[in-house]
Scaffold this active site. Structure first.
Site, PDB file in Angstrom:
ATOM      1  CB  CYS A 171      10.218   4.493  -1.320  1.00 61.83           C
ATOM      2  SG  CYS A 171      11.373   5.703  -1.967  1.00 61.83           S
ATOM      3  CB  CYS A 196      -0.415   2.465  -2.702  1.00 61.47           C
ATOM      4  SG  CYS A 196       0.422   2.217  -1.138  1.00 61.47           S
TER       5      CYS A 196
END
Lengths: 405, 127
Positions: B37, B105
Site C-alpha cells: 500500500c 496517513c
C-alpha cells in the site's frame, strides 16, 4: 555552474529549443494567415510554412509529406487512429489488439471502443516490458482490424520490436498503428521499413511547442482510411477538421529537422550520461532494481526501484530535482504504476520507483549532482524505514502479516 | 503534491526517529500498514507507571506519513496510556493540514499508537 531546479523529467515534456522558438515567431502576428485561405498572400505564406513542416517531418520518419495529418498532440492522434480505424473498418471486423503497458490515450480509447461493442485484446508484457511476438500472432483473428503497439514506453523507455510487429501485421493484412510519441526524434524511425500504417507523435516531447502533434497515415500499400473524429471544414484530407495551428506546426517541423540532424549524436551522449548515473547509483546502493529491458530502451530513460523507500518521500527529499515516480502517492488514484505492475514488479517496489528522464540540455555536472543526491536521500530514508531495518535483521518481509488498509 | 510547512518540517527534521529494543518489557511496538500500500509505520512507546516516557518511530511512506508518525511521537510523550489512546486522526489532519488524499496517513498514525499500546498491554498482561 549548476542551475536549480534541475530538470530530469524529459519524458513528461521538454523545453522548446531556442531554434524552434525562433522559427515559430514570425507566424504569430506577421505571417498570421490561415493556411486554408487560398486566395491571398497571407494564406499562401501560411500554406508554404505548413508544406515545409510536412517535408521536415516526412524526412525524419521517411514518409511522403502528404501522409502527415496535423493534430493537437499525441492523445488526439491516438484517438483518431483507434477510433478512426474502428469506425471505418467495423464492417470488416471488430477486434483490436494492443498491450497493457500502452499510454492511457490508447488504453482509455480502447476501453471506450469496447463499450461500443469492439473487442480488445490487451497483450501482456514480459518482465523486461517487451511484448511476445508469438502471443501477438496467436491473438490475431479474422476479426482483427487493428494492432496498436507503442514504439518506446513513457515510463520505462522500453523499445518494442516494431519492425517485427509491422511484418506480422502486414502478413495478416491488419492495420498497424504505432504510438511513437516517446520514440520519434530520439531513435531512427522509418515507417516503410517498420511496416507502420499509422503513427502518432507529438511536438513537445522533442523540443517543440505543446498543443501540436501529428498522425502519419499511410497512403499506399495499403491506403489507410480513417473516419474523422471531429466534423468541420474537412482539413487534412478530411481526417482532421480545424484551422491549422501554423506557428505550432512550424515549430514541430523545425523540431523534427533538428532531431533528424542531431539525434544520433544526442543518443550517444545521453547513453553515456544515463549509464554513468545508473552505474553510480547501483554501485553506491544495495537493493536497487532497474525497471525495463536493460538494452532495448531509450538513452533518455532510467527507471529504478529503491527497495524500502517510498517514491514520493524520495522525491520530497530531492525537491531541487524534477523527477517522476511510479508511486501511488503521486497520483490521485492511490494505485502504483500500472506499467511497472504489468512487468511483474511488486506493488512495494512500484511504490519505490523513480523515473529519470534525460534530454538535450542535461549536463554531466547535473548527472553527477543527481547521482550524489539520490544516494544521500535514499540512505537517509532507509535509516527512517522500518522495512529496511527489518530486512537488515533478516526478516523476510513477504512472511510478515501486514495490516492492509 | 504540495505540502504544508509543518509536513515539510517533520519530514526534514523528524522527531524521535529511531528504535527501542522490542524485547524490553517497558516498550510497546506497533507496526501498521503494508508495503504494497506504500506505507508502513512502526511506532514504539516506552511506558513507565502508565505514562509514556518516550517514543520512537520509523516510517516507510510518503512525506505525510512520515510527518504523521513524527507528530504522533511528539504528542504521546508525557501522556498516560488512556490519554494517548484518545488521540484522533482528525487532530493530526488539522495540525498538519493534510489534504483529503492523505487522510489515510493520519489514520495509520492513530492505528500505530493503538497497536503500540495493545502490544505493551499484552506484554504486561494488562490486555
Amino acid at each position: 555552474m549548476l542551475k536549480f531546479p534541475i530538470y530530469m523529467d524529459y519524458h513528461s515534456t521538454t523545453p522548446v529549443d531556442p531554434r524552434v522558438l525562433e522559427s515559430m515567431l514570425p507566424y504569430f502576428s506577421g505571417k498570421f494567415g490561415n493556411a486554408a485561405s487560398k486566395n491571398h498572400s497571407f494564406g499562401w505564406d501560411a500554406d508554404e510554412a505548413i508544406s515545409k513542416a510536412r517535408a521536415q517531418i516526412a524526412q525524419l520518419i521517411a514518409c511522403n509529406p502528404k501522409e502527415v495529418v496535423f493534430t493537437s498532440g499525441a492523445t488526439e492522434s491516438d484517438n483518431l487512429a483507434l477510433k478512426g480505424v474502428a469506425h471505418m473498418y467495423r464492417e470488416k471486423g471488430n477486434h483490436i489488439i494492443t498491450a497493457v503497458t500502452e499510454h492511457k490515450a490508447i488504453l482509455d480509447t480502447a476501453k471506450r471502443l469496447e463499450k461500443e461493442g469492439f473487442e480488445v485484446t490487451y497483450l501482456p508484457v514480459d518482465s523486461d516490458g517487451l511484448i511476445n511476438l508469438e502471443t501477438l500472432k496467436a491473438a490475431i483473428t479474422d476479426q482483427t482490424i487493428l494492432i496498436s503497439i507503442m514504439l518506446a514506453n513513457n515510463e520505462i523507455g522500453v523499445i518494442q520490436p516494431i519492425a517485427e510487429i509491422g511484418q506480422i501485421a502486414k502478413e495478416k493484412g491488419v492495420v498497424f498503428h504505432c504510438d511513437a510519441t516517446q520514440g520519434v526524434g530520439k531513435i531512427p524511425v522509418n515507417v516503410d521499413e517498420m511496416g507502420i500504417d499509422l503513427m502518432s507523435f507529438s511536438a513537445h516531447k522533442i523540443y517543440g511547442p505543446k498543443g501540436v502533434g501529428g498522425l502519419y497515415v499511410r497512403r499506399k500499400k495499403p491506403r489507410v482510411r480513417l473516419a474523422a473524429v471531429m466534423d468541420g471544414g474537412g482539413h487534412e484530407r478530411g481526417m482532421r477538421s480545424g484551422t491549422l495551428n501554423v506557428p505550432g506546426i512550424v515549430g514541430l517541423g523545425k523540431a523534427c529537422e533538428i532531431a533528424e540532424k542531431e539525434m544520433i549524436e544526442e543518443e550517444l551522449r545521453l547513453t553515456k550520461m544515463r549509464n554513468k548515473l545508473q552505474d553510480y547509483i547501483m554501485t553506491e546502493l544495495d537493493e536497487v532494481y532497474l525497471n525495463g529491458h536493460p538494452e532495448n530502451r531509450l538513452a533518455q530513460n532510467l527507471n529504478i526501484s529503491f527497495a524500502y523507500v517510498e517514491g514520493e518521500s524520495l522525491m520530497m527529499g530531492l525537491k531541487e530535482i524534477a523527477l517522476s515516480s511510479g508511486s501511488a502517492c503521486t497520483t490521485a488514484t492511490l494505485e502504483p504504476s500500472y506499467v511497472l505492475r504489468a512487468l511483474g514488479v511488486g506493488s512495494d517496489l512500484a511504490h519505490s520507483s523513480l523515473r529519470f528522464g534525460l534530454g538535450r540540455f542535461t549536463t554531466d555536472e547535473e548527472i553527477d549532482y543527481v547521482g550524489k543526491r539520490v544516494v544521500e536521500a535514499v540512505t537517509r530514508l532507509r535509516e527512517m524505514s522500518p522495512l529496511y531495518e527489518m530486512a537488515k535483521e533478516g526478516i523476510d518481509l513477504k512472511s510478515v502479516q501486514w495490516t492492509e488498509h | 503534491m504540495s505540502y504544508s510547512k509543518k509536513v515539510i518540517d517533520h519530514y526534514s527534521n523528524p522527531r524521535n526517529m529511531g528504535s527501542f529494543d522490542k524485547g524490553d518489557d517497558e516498550v510497546g511496538t506497533g507496526i501498521v500498514g503494508a508495503p504494497e500500500c506504500g506505507d508502513v509505520m512502526k511506532l514504539q512507546l516506552k511506558i513507565s507507571g502508565g505514562v509514556i516516557e518516550d517514543a520512537r518511530f520509523k516510517t516507510f511512506g510518503c512525506g505525510s506519513a512520515i510527518a504523521s508518525s513524527s507528530l504522533a511521537t511528539e504528542w504521546v510523550k508525557g501522556k498516560t496510556i488512556d490519554e494517548a489512546f484518545e488521540i484522533k486522526n482528525t487532530e493530526i489532519v488539522t495540525e498538519l493540514n493534510l489534504p483529503p488524499v492523505k487522510i489515510h496517513c493520519s489514520v495509520l498514525a492513530e492505528d500505530a499508537i493503538k497497536a503500540a499500546i495493545a502490544d505493551y498491554k499484552k506484554k504486561n498482561n494488562e490486555g
